[in-house]
Design a protein around this motif. Sequence first.
Motif, PDB file in Angstrom:
ATOM      1  N   PHE A  99      17.888 -37.405   4.996  1.00 56.27           N
ATOM      2  CA  PHE A  99      17.988 -36.440   3.902  1.00 56.27           C
ATOM      3  C   PHE A  99      19.441 -35.989   3.850  1.00 56.27           C
ATOM      4  O   PHE A  99      20.102 -35.827   4.880  1.00 56.27           O
ATOM      5  CB  PHE A  99      16.975 -35.295   3.975  1.00 56.27           C
ATOM      6  CG  PHE A  99      16.968 -34.412   5.186  1.00 56.27           C
ATOM      7  CD1 PHE A  99      16.301 -34.793   6.341  1.00 56.27           C
ATOM      8  CD2 PHE A  99      17.577 -33.161   5.156  1.00 56.27           C
ATOM      9  CE1 PHE A  99      16.253 -33.946   7.455  1.00 56.27           C
ATOM     10  CE2 PHE A  99      17.536 -32.299   6.241  1.00 56.27           C
ATOM     11  CZ  PHE A  99      16.875 -32.702   7.410  1.00 56.27           C
ATOM     12  N   VAL A 100      19.938 -35.873   2.618  1.00 53.00           N
ATOM     13  CA  VAL A 100      21.382 -35.787   2.384  1.00 53.00           C
ATOM     14  C   VAL A 100      21.659 -34.621   1.455  1.00 53.00           C
ATOM     15  O   VAL A 100      20.999 -34.488   0.420  1.00 53.00           O
ATOM     16  CB  VAL A 100      21.886 -37.093   1.713  1.00 53.00           C
ATOM     17  CG1 VAL A 100      23.383 -37.034   1.464  1.00 53.00           C
ATOM     18  CG2 VAL A 100      21.534 -38.305   2.565  1.00 53.00           C
ATOM     19  N   GLY A 101      22.622 -33.783   1.817  1.00 52.69           N
ATOM     20  CA  GLY A 101      22.888 -32.659   0.934  1.00 52.69           C
ATOM     21  C   GLY A 101      24.078 -31.831   1.372  1.00 52.69           C
ATOM     22  O   GLY A 101      25.003 -32.337   2.027  1.00 52.69           O
ATOM     23  N   THR A 102      24.025 -30.551   1.014  1.00 52.78           N
ATOM     24  CA  THR A 102      25.123 -29.646   1.351  1.00 52.78           C
ATOM     25  C   THR A 102      24.566 -28.357   1.945  1.00 52.78           C
ATOM     26  O   THR A 102      23.441 -27.955   1.664  1.00 52.78           O
ATOM     27  CB  THR A 102      25.968 -29.274   0.114  1.00 52.78           C
ATOM     28  OG1 THR A 102      25.116 -28.650  -0.839  1.00 52.78           O
ATOM     29  CG2 THR A 102      26.656 -30.481  -0.483  1.00 52.78           C
ATOM     30  N   ALA A 103      25.425 -27.739   2.746  1.00 55.62           N
ATOM     31  CA  ALA A 103      25.089 -26.447   3.353  1.00 55.62           C
ATOM     32  C   ALA A 103      26.082 -25.396   2.859  1.00 55.62           C
ATOM     33  O   ALA A 103      27.261 -25.694   2.665  1.00 55.62           O
ATOM     34  CB  ALA A 103      25.172 -26.551   4.880  1.00 55.62           C
ATOM     35  N   THR A 104      25.576 -24.205   2.662  1.00 62.00           N
ATOM     36  CA  THR A 104      26.444 -23.044   2.425  1.00 62.00           C
ATOM     37  C   THR A 104      26.147 -22.025   3.522  1.00 62.00           C
ATOM     38  O   THR A 104      24.978 -21.727   3.792  1.00 62.00           O
ATOM     39  CB  THR A 104      26.174 -22.429   1.040  1.00 62.00           C
ATOM     40  OG1 THR A 104      26.533 -23.382   0.048  1.00 62.00           O
ATOM     41  CG2 THR A 104      26.983 -21.157   0.834  1.00 62.00           C
TER      42      THR A 104
END
Length: 210
Positions: free
Chosen positions: A105-110
């Motif tokens: 699973f691929v994405g971004t973190a804030t």
Amino acid sequence: MLNSPDEASGIVSRGAAGRVALVGERPHHEEAAACAAGMLTALDVDLDDEHRRDTPARLARALAEMLTPPAFDPTTFDNADGYDELVVVEAIPFHSLCEHHVLPFVGTATIAYLPDQHIAGLSKLAWVVQLFARCLQVQERMTGQIADWLVENLRPRGAAVLLRAEHLCMSLRGARALGAVTTTSACRGALAEDRPRRREWLELVATLPR
Ligand SMILES: Nc1nc2c(ncn2[C@@H]2O[C@H](COP(=O)(O)OP(=O)(O)OP(=O)(O)O)[C@@H](O)[C@H]2O)c(=O)[nH]1
Ligand SMILES: [Zn+2]
């Protein structure tokens, strides 16, 4: 079973400052490659080909790499200037492996925190995402683990984490919901309990690009 950063970290040595460093390959790579060959063969994949001959070993190495958390020093500094607003790092890219299908699973973190006595070296906020990404995960747990790490290492007045990710097990197979994005968040301290601070976090989240 490799399901947590500590267990997944392979052969390690500890330096004077307690820093953990990888010094070699995990001992069971050959066994993993043999198992991978068995699985691919059972799935009718013909491995008797120049390109595929080393595929089981490559697969084992690739998984070992993605299941090995990075070593880093969680450097913090005294908050000598008394900075007392949110520190926010957006759009930290990550990829992890879903623990149900072992697919990415691929994405971004804030990441946001409200400092008290300490501020973090900014890169450490990206490192900590990698720390909890490079293992078998569920997105909800990973979100909470990052928030708890911030609380433990920075003792901030508040901390919050937002992850947005596409799960390939859901988009390339099964439901085939290509492009579906899962959002999870975890809030601690003032960002969970202090209404104006929580509103500030939620308003910030609303401005993030989708
Ligand atoms: N909550 C949560 N679920 C996840 C995550 N990653 C994968 N899953 C889900 O885990 C579930 C596993 O369900 P199962 O029914 O056992 O597996 P499956 O038969 O392959 O399910 P389908 O994907 O629906 O075909 C699926 O619904 C996945 O979408 C995650 O990070 N969090
Ligand atoms: Zn999955």
